[in-house]
Design a protein around this motif. Sequence first.
Motif: not given
Length: 295
Positions: A74-93
């Motif tokens: 997950q972390t690697r996929s998300v960082r690849a999508k973000l390309r250095g940008a910051s997330p808007a936040g985080f979610k619990a499910g």
Amino acid sequence: MSKATSPVEDILRAHIARDIARAAASMSLICLVLGGCSSPQQRVVDEIVTSWREQRTLPDIDETLTKDSAYRVQTRSVRAKLRGASPAGFKAGVTSPPAQARFKTNDAVAGVLFKEGALQSTDTVSLRESRGLHIEVEIAMRVGTAINKPLADIATLRAHIDGVAPAIELPNLDYAQPQSLDAIDIIATNVAAANYIVGDFVSPQQRDPNNVDIRLVCNDKEMFTGKGSDSLGDQWRAALWLVNKMLEQGWTMEPGQILLTGSLGKMLPGATGRCVASYHSGNAQWAALEVNVTE
């Protein structure tokens, strides 16, 4: 009986074995330095990122992954999508017993929210674009001061939160085999994060996230009701778990980022029409958020 070999043949075999070992070591070094050889986890990451980019159905996930390795994917996929940008936040499910039973786990799961997923109340989403659309009524908390190390307790967390707001999350559970989803699939693919709507934030001193009742009405029909404590039994407990889980994955919480603490009531499959989520605390209404769903 094995055939005897001559000294010359033994020397040749030794040289061949040495050359093969050197070639293997060289290839390993090339893979390490250049990243040219794809590991099984990297292939999963590549498939997930491609699915997001091309709006494809999410792939089946390797069943040999553990929860820890699924979070690494997950972390690697998300960082690849973000390309250095910051997330808007985080979610619990998966924060309620029925959801945990559905996804074959005893634990909640956590993911990352993207800035492009933010919608305004009354915005429209399309089932054609979000084939696995679901609707969840949630509560959002806003980070007021940075969090960069694990928090010991709820009192410490509260000092970092400057706002509480109503929210609707619109996860997209568009998977190749949705009937066989489990927590590993959900974690690796970032907990189906897609769109979300967040209302106005009010100080937690003025708004108790546990003392609220919610109601979702779609096309003038009540779909379900719930309460703030549906998420892990306590909103602050859910937020504390989420923060520490994502810190564990290498993220930090920045001022202005939001925390979605988990579904209240049920997760509803998306259908065309107008849905309104209303929030009440006693006789006072927090807000009402609306989303419109089209084909």
